[in-house]
Scaffold this motif. Structure first.
Motif, PDB file in Angstrom:
ATOM      1  N   ASN A 111     -24.108 -36.236   0.540  1.00 48.01           N
ATOM      2  CA  ASN A 111     -23.711 -36.138   1.947  1.00 48.01           C
ATOM      3  C   ASN A 111     -22.519 -35.193   2.092  1.00 48.01           C
ATOM      4  O   ASN A 111     -22.468 -34.366   3.012  1.00 48.01           O
ATOM      5  N   HIS A 112     -21.560 -35.324   1.172  1.00 44.22           N
ATOM      6  CA  HIS A 112     -20.379 -34.466   1.241  1.00 44.22           C
ATOM      7  C   HIS A 112     -20.722 -33.020   0.905  1.00 44.22           C
ATOM      8  O   HIS A 112     -20.092 -32.087   1.420  1.00 44.22           O
TER       9      HIS A 112
ATOM     10  N   ALA B 182     -21.449 -30.949   3.815  1.00 43.87           N
ATOM     11  CA  ALA B 182     -20.275 -30.589   4.621  1.00 43.87           C
ATOM     12  C   ALA B 182     -19.306 -29.692   3.868  1.00 43.87           C
ATOM     13  O   ALA B 182     -18.196 -29.444   4.356  1.00 43.87           O
ATOM     14  N   TRP B 183     -19.701 -29.203   2.689  1.00 42.39           N
ATOM     15  CA  TRP B 183     -18.746 -28.468   1.868  1.00 42.39           C
ATOM     16  C   TRP B 183     -18.275 -27.169   2.522  1.00 42.39           C
ATOM     17  O   TRP B 183     -17.194 -26.651   2.201  1.00 42.39           O
TER      18      TRP B 183
ATOM     19  N   VAL C 143     -17.050 -26.955   5.325  1.00 38.25           N
ATOM     20  CA  VAL C 143     -15.766 -27.336   5.919  1.00 38.25           C
ATOM     21  C   VAL C 143     -14.757 -27.669   4.824  1.00 38.25           C
ATOM     22  O   VAL C 143     -13.591 -27.258   4.872  1.00 38.25           O
TER      23      VAL C 143
ATOM     24  N   TYR D   5     -13.038 -34.283   5.658  1.00 36.91           N
ATOM     25  CA  TYR D   5     -13.795 -33.082   6.006  1.00 36.91           C
ATOM     26  C   TYR D   5     -15.247 -33.408   6.341  1.00 36.91           C
ATOM     27  O   TYR D   5     -15.876 -32.696   7.126  1.00 36.91           O
ATOM     28  N   LEU D   6     -15.796 -34.499   5.781  1.00 41.40           N
ATOM     29  CA  LEU D   6     -17.142 -34.924   6.171  1.00 41.40           C
ATOM     30  C   LEU D   6     -17.155 -35.331   7.645  1.00 41.40           C
ATOM     31  O   LEU D   6     -18.071 -34.974   8.402  1.00 41.40           O
TER      32      LEU D   6
ATOM     33  N   TRP E 194     -16.914 -32.235   9.837  1.00 40.11           N
ATOM     34  CA  TRP E 194     -18.217 -31.573   9.891  1.00 40.11           C
ATOM     35  C   TRP E 194     -19.162 -32.290  10.845  1.00 40.11           C
ATOM     36  O   TRP E 194     -19.843 -31.674  11.657  1.00 40.11           O
ATOM     37  N   ALA E 195     -19.203 -33.624  10.767  1.00 33.66           N
ATOM     38  CA  ALA E 195     -20.103 -34.398  11.619  1.00 33.66           C
ATOM     39  C   ALA E 195     -19.751 -34.236  13.098  1.00 33.66           C
ATOM     40  O   ALA E 195     -20.638 -34.191  13.965  1.00 33.66           O
TER      41      ALA E 195
ATOM     42  N   PRO F  69     -23.765 -30.738  13.550  1.00 37.45           N
ATOM     43  CA  PRO F  69     -24.517 -29.733  12.786  1.00 37.45           C
ATOM     44  C   PRO F  69     -26.026 -29.857  12.975  1.00 37.45           C
ATOM     45  O   PRO F  69     -26.556 -30.947  13.218  1.00 37.45           O
TER      46      PRO F  69
END
Length: 626
Positions: A85-86, A89-90, A92, A203-204, A207-208, A212
């Protein structure tokens, strides 16, 4: 080094359950797969990936755990994008890594208090500064895991109640303080040029919040029973994609990390199950099913692999010892170290860092300081911990108190330090020690469970010992880590569930002419009875009974079946390691048999007995061995 991916032709032939999942997948419609422990989930997902996206685009596999992603990368074809999941979002997260602000350890209370300029009066009169900083960190974590757009009071309330020791009036006031500071920390964390460290969860979340769009036509979401709500929201918004939700709701054990069971969070068209375990045989499946029935309220049960017979009973030197709490784990490790022969090595799964932090937290309390160590953060002094350990709600701290009294914190830290790094070479270690949480996803040839798992109370008050449904899920996870040998004889949480499940399971109607297989869904241990026998109604049935005496239980090593007369007919008691696992009295009838055992009904209860304990009286009253 590139990962060598196996040839697609090596994929095993699908089982009937896997074939059903493939058929549903090929429709291009949404699908949920309930996969019980050890039932070939990764193999099934690979079979789906090899079909290609039914909608003609790319496939994404994502989950929270790095281990599951590593396994998928090694086994899935390159046509499937595999990412945590992370990892999604990498884009970000890399910005903060470039700034040198990415903190992989997570925020620390002392460091955060220093950066934010908080002092002793900041959280007064409710809690000292480190306790308050810990509360802010927990509040921020709850917000980052949530689907909410802003920090809200309910993110802070649970930790405030804990810090205020259930004083709800003060907790409400403290929660408002914690929420305000958490919002300030968030704003500073996501501002370029600031000094506040950024965690993976921050940061996840950022991103959410950007809403996205995932450019995949099919998304496979694994381990959905422990889903991150912020990721669930992102996936719910991908209306263009086929969603395949995979997990086992009975393995939902990370509620304390704000995880939720998302198996029912998506509107799906199809639902299938994987119940045949490739990890263990019928014996371990039977014990796991008892926990599933009694503690997980599950009607979906495991079918053990008949080609992998196992053992239930004492195991002096198991490959793995599983405990519920870190304090218990330390006691188990030290006991083995004291008994060890020269050259024997031991390992703690995940390393000893958390255990050493726990001991350091004790030292902080003994010095009169507060600590942010989760198991101890709510206490103001070591004396408070010692006093609380006498209460049932804090019984898990008794072993820690005993160890500190015996060894002292300096020797505890030193001895734990001797184990540092051994987890990297478990193949050279005699025994691996782990909490059940850290063992999730792992398996071992033999497992012994400690007695600190929370037992379920009586039907009228199941939570009397602090039990919750998540505790039942954790026990199920623990029972299903063994491949060949499971020793749960000293674990009251398991033995009590065995007794209740075996006594209370719905019973088939033995007067009907149906074969036993027709009622197997009502019988959680029906998978153990292969080959099945067919019960046929007859005009005059033979008189079936059990011989008086003690008999070796056909499944449980060192289990004894005691048969004796009773005013109601026959009494049967099953004992093992000093525990009564089963007790019933009444008329005895046969339900089915194979060469290893006979399934009987005693009164309204059901159990298995060895064939030599059975006797049949025919019409002419001649006694015939069954």
């Amino acid at each position: 080094m590139s990962i060598r991916r196996p040839m697609l032709s090596s994929t095993p032939t699908p089982t009937l359950e896997q074939a059903q999942a493939i058929e549903c997948f090929r429709t291009g419609e949404s699908l949920a797969i309930e996969a019980l422990a050890g039932t070939g989930k990764t193999t099934t997902l690979r079979q789906l990936v090899e079909c290609g996206s039914p909608r003609g685009g790319k496939i994404l596999y994502t989950t929270f755990g790095a281990k599951a992603v590593s396994d998928a990368k090694a086994r899935f074809p390159k046509t499937c994008r595999v990412a945590t999941n992370h990892g999604l979002a990498w884009g970000v997260g890399t910005r903060y890594a470039n700034e040198g602000r990415l903190d992989k350890r997570g925020l620390k209370a002392s460091e955060l208090a220093h950066l934010m300029g908080w002092g002793d009066s900041t959280f007064a009169p409710y809690v000292r500064v480190l306790g308050g900083a810990y509360g802010v960190i927990q509040t921020l974590a709850a917000y980052c895991h949530s689907a909410d757009d802003d920090v809200q009071l309910h993110h802070a309330l649970p930790v405030a109640i804990r810090l205020c020791r259930n004083d709800h009036a003060n907790a409400g006031s403290l929660a408002r303080v914690l929420a305000a500071f958490a919002a300030e920390v968030w704003q500073r964390a996501v501002t370029p040029g600031e000094r506040v460290p950024v965690t993976h969860d921050i940061y996840l979340k950022e991103w959410a919040l950007s809403r996205p769009h995932l450019r995949f036509s099919t998304v496979l979401y694994d381990e959905a029973q422990d889903a991150n709500p912020v990721v669930v929201r992102v996936l719910q918004e991908q209306e263009h994609a086929q969603l395949v939700i995979v997990g086992d709701r009975r393995q939902a054990i990370y509620g304390f990390r704000h995880a939720v069971n998302a198996m029912d969070s998506f509107p799906v068209v199809h639902r299938t199950h994987l119940t045949r375990s490739f990890r263990f045989g019928p014996e371990i499946a039977a014990i796991s099913n008892a926990v599933l029935i009694d503690q997980c309220n599950s009607s979906v049960l495991l079918e053990g692999d008949l080609e992998q017979p196992g053992t239930i009973g004492p195991m002096p030197d198991p490959a793995c010892v599983l405990a519920r709490k870190n304090a218990t784990l330390i006691g188990e490790v030290f006991g083995s170290m004291d008994r060890a022969k020269a050259g024997e090595r031991f390992a703690v799964m995940g390393g000893v860092g958390e255990l050493i932090e726990l001991v350091d937290g004790v030292a902080q309390l003994q010095r009169g300081d507060s600590t942010a160590v989760p198991d101890l953060a709510e206490f103001d002094s070591w004396g408070d911990v010692v006093a609380a350990s006498d209460m049932e709600a804090y019984s898990h701290l008794r072993m820690l108190v005993q160890l500190v009294n015996t060894y002292g914190t300096r020797e505890l830290s030193g001895r734990l330090g001797q184990l540092r790094g051994n987890e990297l070479q478990v193949e050279t270690c005699k025994t691996v020690f782990s909490t059940a949480h850290k063992a999730k996803g792992a398996e071992f040839s033999s497992v012994r469970l400690t007695d600190d798992f929370v037992p379920k109370g009586p039907d009228g008050n199941p939570e009397v010992h602090g039990w919750s449904p998540e505790e039942g899920n954790l026990l199920y996870v623990a029972c299903t880590r063994a491949r060949r040998h499971l020793d749960m004889m000293e674990c009251e949480a398991v033995t009590s569930s065995m007794a209740r499940a075996w006594n209370n399971v719905p019973k088939p109607d033995v007067t009907s002419a149906k074969p036993v297989a027709d009622v197997s869904k009502e019988d959680p241990f029906a998978v153990l009875d292969e080959p099945r026998v067919q019960l046929v109604a007859v005009d005059v049935a033979p008189r079936f009974g059990l011989r008086e005496g003690d008999w070796q239980h056909p499944m449980i090593k060192e289990g004894v079946v005691t048969v004796s007369p009773h005013p109601m007919g026959t009494e049967v008691i099953v004992r093992a390691s000093g525990y009564i696992l089963f007790q019933a009295a009444g008329e005895v009838t046969e339900l089915g048999r194979n060469h290893m055992r006979v399934t009987v009904k005693v009164g309204s209860a059901q159990l298995d007995v060895p064939p030599e304990a059975v006797v049949v009286s025919m019409m002419d009253d001649a006694i015939v061995d069954a």
